[in-house]
Write a protein that holds these residues in place. Structure first.
Motif, PDB file in Angstrom:
ATOM      1  N   PRO A  98       0.814  -1.214   0.000  1.00 31.47           N
ATOM      2  CA  PRO A  98       0.000   0.000   0.000  1.00 31.47           C
ATOM      3  C   PRO A  98       0.848   1.265   0.000  1.00 31.47           C
ATOM      4  O   PRO A  98       1.871   1.358   0.677  1.00 31.47           O
ATOM      5  N   ARG A  99       0.414   2.253  -0.813  1.00 30.84           N
ATOM      6  CA  ARG A  99       1.049   3.558  -0.975  1.00 30.84           C
ATOM      7  C   ARG A  99       2.387   3.490  -1.698  1.00 30.84           C
ATOM      8  O   ARG A  99       3.039   4.507  -1.868  1.00 30.84           O
ATOM      9  N   LEU A 100       2.815   2.281  -2.106  1.00 34.23           N
ATOM     10  CA  LEU A 100       4.091   2.160  -2.801  1.00 34.23           C
ATOM     11  C   LEU A 100       3.944   1.467  -4.145  1.00 34.23           C
ATOM     12  O   LEU A 100       4.402   1.974  -5.178  1.00 34.23           O
ATOM     13  N   TYR A 101       3.300   0.297  -4.162  1.00 32.37           N
ATOM     14  CA  TYR A 101       3.212  -0.499  -5.383  1.00 32.37           C
ATOM     15  C   TYR A 101       1.890  -1.247  -5.384  1.00 32.37           C
ATOM     16  O   TYR A 101       1.534  -1.904  -4.402  1.00 32.37           O
ATOM     17  N   GLU A 102       1.153  -1.137  -6.491  1.00 33.75           N
ATOM     18  CA  GLU A 102      -0.199  -1.701  -6.564  1.00 33.75           C
ATOM     19  C   GLU A 102      -0.319  -2.840  -7.576  1.00 33.75           C
ATOM     20  O   GLU A 102      -1.368  -3.021  -8.190  1.00 33.75           O
ATOM     21  N   GLY A 103       0.751  -3.606  -7.763  1.00 38.55           N
ATOM     22  CA  GLY A 103       0.650  -4.842  -8.526  1.00 38.55           C
ATOM     23  C   GLY A 103       0.643  -4.701 -10.029  1.00 38.55           C
ATOM     24  O   GLY A 103       0.257  -5.635 -10.744  1.00 38.55           O
ATOM     25  N   GLY A 104       1.068  -3.549 -10.558  1.00 33.45           N
ATOM     26  CA  GLY A 104       0.962  -3.297 -11.983  1.00 33.45           C
ATOM     27  C   GLY A 104       1.823  -4.163 -12.876  1.00 33.45           C
ATOM     28  O   GLY A 104       1.519  -4.317 -14.068  1.00 33.45           O
ATOM     29  N   PHE A 105       2.890  -4.746 -12.356  1.00 37.94           N
ATOM     30  CA  PHE A 105       3.771  -5.563 -13.187  1.00 37.94           C
ATOM     31  C   PHE A 105       3.288  -7.008 -13.307  1.00 37.94           C
ATOM     32  O   PHE A 105       3.888  -7.800 -14.023  1.00 37.94           O
ATOM     33  N   LYS A 106       2.233  -7.341 -12.595  1.00 35.02           N
ATOM     34  CA  LYS A 106       1.679  -8.685 -12.661  1.00 35.02           C
ATOM     35  C   LYS A 106       0.473  -8.700 -13.594  1.00 35.02           C
ATOM     36  O   LYS A 106      -0.331  -7.763 -13.601  1.00 35.02           O
ATOM     37  N   LEU A 107       0.348  -9.749 -14.407  1.00 39.73           N
ATOM     38  CA  LEU A 107      -0.829  -9.894 -15.264  1.00 39.73           C
ATOM     39  C   LEU A 107      -1.881 -10.679 -14.504  1.00 39.73           C
ATOM     40  O   LEU A 107      -1.705 -11.850 -14.193  1.00 39.73           O
ATOM     41  N   TRP A 108      -3.008 -10.021 -14.228  1.00 42.63           N
ATOM     42  CA  TRP A 108      -4.065 -10.613 -13.427  1.00 42.63           C
ATOM     43  C   TRP A 108      -5.110 -11.256 -14.329  1.00 42.63           C
ATOM     44  O   TRP A 108      -5.387 -10.796 -15.439  1.00 42.63           O
ATOM     45  N   GLU A 109      -5.725 -12.315 -13.836  1.00 45.12           N
ATOM     46  CA  GLU A 109      -6.725 -13.049 -14.618  1.00 45.12           C
ATOM     47  C   GLU A 109      -7.889 -12.169 -15.055  1.00 45.12           C
ATOM     48  O   GLU A 109      -8.448 -12.349 -16.137  1.00 45.12           O
ATOM     49  N   GLY A 110      -8.267 -11.236 -14.203  1.00 41.28           N
ATOM     50  CA  GLY A 110      -9.391 -10.372 -14.538  1.00 41.28           C
ATOM     51  C   GLY A 110      -9.165  -9.579 -15.811  1.00 41.28           C
ATOM     52  O   GLY A 110     -10.126  -9.252 -16.520  1.00 41.28           O
ATOM     53  N   ALA A 111      -7.900  -9.242 -16.116  1.00 38.97           N
ATOM     54  CA  ALA A 111      -7.611  -8.506 -17.343  1.00 38.97           C
ATOM     55  C   ALA A 111      -7.920  -9.353 -18.571  1.00 38.97           C
ATOM     56  O   ALA A 111      -8.419  -8.847 -19.587  1.00 38.97           O
TER      57      ALA A 111
END
Length: 314
Positions: A98-111
């Motif tokens: 939290p407040r630093l990194y929100e998981g953007g480098f991971k490809l999530w199934e929902g995408a």
């Protein structure tokens, strides 16, 4: 990967006032939170428009299969590279800090759920990468992808002729991943095919809506996309407020893809829809459900259908 999840939609009330994961919860750095979920005060980070001139050059790309006819290119970035880019070793072992990194480098199934839904909803053809010209439903539309990460749903819309704006919490994600992914997929189009415009914005949702308004983009977007962005109840209020500021009345549509419940984190489509319903501006409906056989959980894609009044008109 299990093909089981859910989708939902929401729209304005008439006369209202106002790397692919495998179905697991995100690994999250534990912090103490004693704030209420809706309307909680979250520390805002600086919001800015990011320039494509700062895009990184990724050397390795993988092909992500959307279905048996279409695949998209995505950059390959390891956990150690992610930690180095963000500048914190904890990122190597945590999907979310939290407040630093929100998981953007991971490809999530929902995408990927979102991409498949968009194919159906907007009749995106099998000749996406080969047709010399397009005349599909998305052509000329204005799309915003919030919490974009890899940006595959937005890229799919871009390839289909939409003007797409990408937003992520971390500017590093945009520079090192989203922008290279956009370039790599656009490069696959026939030379004569027009390249729609893309813009990029960084920052948290508590401030993104105001920033878009300052750039004349308030109430601008025909379609808003958000995939696996509602895992934390704290941030759901700000996501909803951002959507309310950016979605075009009266016909704008917002699509949200997520798990029904994120174990160990607390968010999900159930809690988000309670917030949407209590807010009273939008209606919503589930348009796709995917069962996760391994976990017993479900993923949903929900869609905000048609609006009949804007935020300032209700």
């Amino acid at each position: 990967m299990a093909d089981n999840g859910a989708s939902f939609a929401f729209n304005f009330h008439a006369g209202a006032s106002g790397d692919s994961d495998q179905g697991t919860a995100p690994k999250r750095e534990r912090v103490s939170h004693d704030r209420a979920a809706a309307g909680a005060s979250v520390i805002a980070v600086h919001c800015a428009e990011e320039s494509i001139e700062h895009a990184s050059s990724i050397r390795e790309f993988d092909e992500v299969i959307i279905d048996d006819k279409i695949s998209l290119s995505k950059g390959r970035i390891s956990g150690s590279e992610t930690a180095e880019i963000i500048g914190d070793k904890r990122v190597h072992d945590n999907d979310l800090i939290p407040r630093l990194y929100e998981g953007g480098f991971k490809l999530w199934e929902g995408a990927l759920d979102m991409c498949r839904l968009l194919r159906q909803e907007f009749n995106i053809g099998d000749d996406l990468f080969t047709a010399p010209s397009l005349a599909g439903k998305l052509q000329g539309m204005k799309v915003l992808e919030l919490g974009c990460g890899h940006g595959l749903p937005g890229i799919l819309c871009l390839l289909a002729g939409a003007t797409v704006h990408f937003q992520d919490y971390n500017p590093q994600v945009l520079h090192e991943l989203t922008m290279p992914n956009v370039r790599a997929n656009l490069a696959r189009l026939p030379p004569a095919r027009p390249r729609p415009n893309a813009r990029y914005f960084s920052g948290d949702w508590a401030s993104t809506g105001a920033m878009l308004n300052s750039k004349g983009l308030g109430g601008h977007y025909d379609v808003i996309l958000a995939s696996e962005c509602i895992y934390c109840t704290e941030s759901q209020y700000h996501l909803l407020e951002c959507i309310k500021q950016a979605l075009q009345p009266p016909m704008g549509v917002a699509y949200v893809a997520a798990k029904v419940y994120y174990f160990g984190v607390g968010g999900g489509t159930d809690s988000f829809m309670k917030l949407v319903n209590s807010d009273g501006i939008y209606e919503s409906k589930t348009i796709k459900v995917i069962e996760e056989m391994s976990s017993g959980n479900k993923r949903e894609v929900r869609v905000g259908v048609r609006g009949v009044c804007g935020q300032n008109d209700c």
